[in-house]
Design an enzyme around this catalytic site. Structure first.
Site, PDB file in Angstrom:
ATOM      1  N   HIS A   9       0.826  -1.212   0.000  1.00 38.29           N
ATOM      2  CA  HIS A   9       0.000   0.000   0.000  1.00 38.29           C
ATOM      3  C   HIS A   9       0.861   1.263   0.000  1.00 38.29           C
ATOM      4  CE1 HIS A   9       1.007   0.834   4.210  1.00 38.29           C
ATOM      5  NE2 HIS A   9       0.873  -0.462   4.417  1.00 38.29           N
ATOM      6  N   ARG A  60      -5.986   0.863   4.017  1.00 31.98           N
ATOM      7  CA  ARG A  60      -4.830   1.426   3.308  1.00 31.98           C
ATOM      8  C   ARG A  60      -4.469   0.573   2.096  1.00 31.98           C
ATOM      9  NH1 ARG A  60      -3.212  -0.728   8.235  1.00 31.98           N
ATOM     10  NH2 ARG A  60      -1.316  -1.996   8.343  1.00 31.98           N
ATOM     11  N   GLU A  87      -1.548  -7.096   7.329  1.00 35.12           N
ATOM     12  CA  GLU A  87      -0.198  -6.907   7.855  1.00 35.12           C
ATOM     13  C   GLU A  87       0.039  -7.850   9.035  1.00 35.12           C
ATOM     14  OE1 GLU A  87       2.771  -6.503   7.788  1.00 35.12           O
ATOM     15  OE2 GLU A  87       3.200  -4.361   7.796  1.00 35.12           O
TER      16      GLU A  87
END
Length: 248
Positions: A9, A60, A87
């Site tokens: 991102h 994001r 993540e």
């Protein structure tokens, strides 16, 4: 020939503030939006024509994918969202300033938490409102690992590699060109598998925001080559930025 394109991102608000982010859902900065748009233009100019894309549950990455596809006139293609591309969960480090954590715990320990293979940051307890068990995105998911209080890169590998084998790989065989917009450590986990990087060497892999990373495979999905869509000087500069986030 099959092509898989990975993109971290664009710069997020917590990237800009040098904070550990993990599963915290933060947006993009103006720079991050522009990085995503530029990546879309580069991919279009390079002749890519995706028919399927993947992203995480975090905005994001979702917004980055949307900007890329819009620049490519491909906003209509199917997009699959999965928590497995989130993540790495940074536990109680989430929201903490990276250099501040170095001052508190030391550079060696923070490097293990950031880039090491099997080190987990301090865990968020289940009764903490920040725990994924309290987030509606993850409450209905019964799969093991979908509600972590912390994760190592090894944990991230263990949730992503099976998804690659059973899902993404099959999609790649069908559509020949697939795009994934995700995160620094979820992509590091997948790249570790694709390139057979050792547990020790993975610490040195730093992925910049907003730069497309292209993998080419033969008809048996054996990796032929991989390259970033960026000039060498720019790529080196951006990788150094990522590497030095814990430097004063």
């Amino acid at each position: 020939m099959y092509k898989l394109v990975l993109i971290r991102h664009g710069e997020s608000t917590w990237n800009q503030a040098n904070q550990f982010t993990g599963w915290t859902d933060v947006g993009l900065t103006e720079r991050g939006e522009n990085e995503a748009k530029d990546a879309g233009k580069r991919l279009k100019n390079a002749g890519f024509n995706f028919r399927y894309a993947y992203t995480s549950f975090l905005k994001r990455a979702i917004k980055t994918l949307n900007y890329v596809l819009e620049e490519m006139d491909l906003s209509w293609i199917p997009v699959e969202k999965t928590w497995r591309l989130n993540e790495k969960h940074y536990g109680q480090l989430q929201g903490m300033n990276k250099t501040g954590m170095v001052e508190k715990y030391g550079e060696e320990q923070v490097l293990k938490w950031r880039r090491g293979y099997d080190a987990r940051p301090p865990e968020i307890p289940l009764d903490d409102p920040r725990h994924p068990a309290h987030d509606p995105r993850y409450q209905q998911i019964t799969e093991a690992g979908a509600q972590p209080g912390t994760e190592s890169l090894l944990d991230t590998v263990n949730r992503i590699v099976p998804y690659w084998e059973t899902n993404i790989k099959q999609t790649l065989k069908t559509y020949k060109e697939v795009l994934i917009a995700a995160h620094g450590n979820s992509l590091r986990a997948l790249i570790k598998h694709l390139k057979n990087i050792s547990d020790e060497a993975i610490v040195d892999l730093n992925i910049p925001t907003g730069i497309a990373y292209v993998f080419e495979f033969d008809n048996n999905l054996n990796l032929l080559k991989d390259e970033f869509l960026a000039d060498e000087e720019t790529l080196k500069k951006l990788m150094e930025e990522v590497k030095n986030q814990t430097k004063k």
